[in-house]
Design an enzyme around this catalytic site. Sequence first.
Site, PDB file in Angstrom:
ATOM      1  N   ASP A 173     -38.973  34.312  18.209  1.00  0.00           N
ATOM      2  CA  ASP A 173     -40.076  35.095  18.771  1.00  0.00           C
ATOM      3  C   ASP A 173     -39.592  36.519  19.071  1.00  0.00           C
ATOM      4  OD1 ASP A 173     -42.727  35.144  19.467  1.00  0.00           O
ATOM      5  OD2 ASP A 173     -42.466  34.213  21.437  1.00  0.00           O
ATOM      6  N   HIS A 256     -46.797  37.706  13.882  1.00  0.00           N
ATOM      7  CA  HIS A 256     -47.545  36.767  14.714  1.00  0.00           C
ATOM      8  C   HIS A 256     -48.820  36.263  14.029  1.00  0.00           C
ATOM      9  CE1 HIS A 256     -44.826  37.215  18.102  1.00  0.00           C
ATOM     10  NE2 HIS A 256     -45.491  36.246  18.711  1.00  0.00           N
ATOM     11  N   HIS A 259     -47.786  33.393  11.987  1.00  0.00           N
ATOM     12  CA  HIS A 259     -47.681  32.221  12.857  1.00  0.00           C
ATOM     13  C   HIS A 259     -49.045  31.552  13.014  1.00  0.00           C
ATOM     14  CE1 HIS A 259     -48.601  30.444  16.769  1.00  0.00           C
ATOM     15  NE2 HIS A 259     -47.457  29.808  16.603  1.00  0.00           N
ATOM     16  N   HIS A 273     -43.419  27.721  18.139  1.00  0.00           N
ATOM     17  CA  HIS A 273     -43.993  29.066  17.987  1.00  0.00           C
ATOM     18  C   HIS A 273     -42.985  30.048  17.373  1.00  0.00           C
ATOM     19  CE1 HIS A 273     -46.318  32.655  19.204  1.00  0.00           C
ATOM     20  NE2 HIS A 273     -45.158  33.139  19.572  1.00  0.00           N
TER      21      HIS A 273
HETATM   22 ZN   LIG Z   1     -44.797  35.130  20.338  1.00  0.00          ZN
END
Ligand SMILES: [Zn+2]
Length: 369
Positions: A173, A256, A259, A273
């Site tokens: 992340d 993101h 994701h 994540h």
């Molecule tokens: Zn994140």
Amino acid sequence: MLSIFCAPARYVQGRDATAALGSEMKKLGLEGVALVVASRTPAKLLAGAWERSFAAAGIGHAVYRFGGECSRAEIERGKAAAREVKATVIVGAGGGKVLDAARAIAADLDLPVVNCPTVASSDAPCSALSVVYGEDGAFESYLFYRRNPDLVLVDTAVIAASPRRLLVAGMGDALATWFEAETVVAARKANQVGGATTQSASALARLCYETLLRDGRAACDALAAKAVTPALERLVEANTLLSGLGFESGGLAVAHSVHNGLTTAPPTHAFLHGEKVAFGLVVQLVLEGKPDALLDEVLSFASDVGLPTRLDDLDLGDASPEVIDRIAIRATAPGETAHNEPFPVDAAVLADALRAADARARAWHDRRG
Ligand SMILES: [Zn+2]
């Protein structure tokens, strides 16, 4: 566009920080009754420390056992629990989903919130937003709040005993933070709080990336020994504070969005994540045509700590063109941060980038042998 930077009111980190939870809350005027929203392991591990810390500060508390998914239904159950004990403050203790739920419960009830991450697995703890998932685990929406958490307290002795995979996911992340913020600045788009990115947010995002490269590998070694070391402390700060401020006040881009797209493919539900963001970052860098040396640096770091960079690493090695298209369509849906790139990004462009990133990462792994 105005420049906007936001952050938690207070950030506390260190070995056995849990012992200071009650006194740190009291300093901020957070008194009365705390509803602690916690998953099973932290509830067992920290019950004694909470008891002592809250009692010493004269704060009452009750523990609500988190149901496992930050869904609308779970948020409602938590709100009912808070009303039942007449909570005046919500304390989240656990991983990203627990903290997301704690923030949502507090925001709905207009109560202050304290986040105590027990893993350094994502950039969520410092932010004023939650990710809501359906009961099936698919990404549903972001919830934005008026305020960042009143207090974020990270006990690094607890993190040192957490599973390696979670710390590494937090690095995934955090790995994207600097690149996404840089893209948002280049495109003159808005950050996650609707403002232009400040120099401060850019500088913190950059420090986040530098800290990962310098301390990420050593932090994994510290974790293997369940030891709190300076490298682990710095890495935890990068995963939690720098990445948190960096993504929110810096901004998000393709990494993101990828994701979010990946969550439409059921095999990826087994992945965290930050693991999906790490692959998303490779997609973003390939899409942006970044230099080979930079891609090699990112792929080398990801491979050393064990982050996925190929579709096969996410159990999507034999994904059909339809699956790739579905991911790309979701990742480029209206409102997605993929549109923060300085050039138009549609589903066809993104599907190609997904395939190209996978090929680039596979070629790198083949070369390294
Ligand atoms: Zn994140």
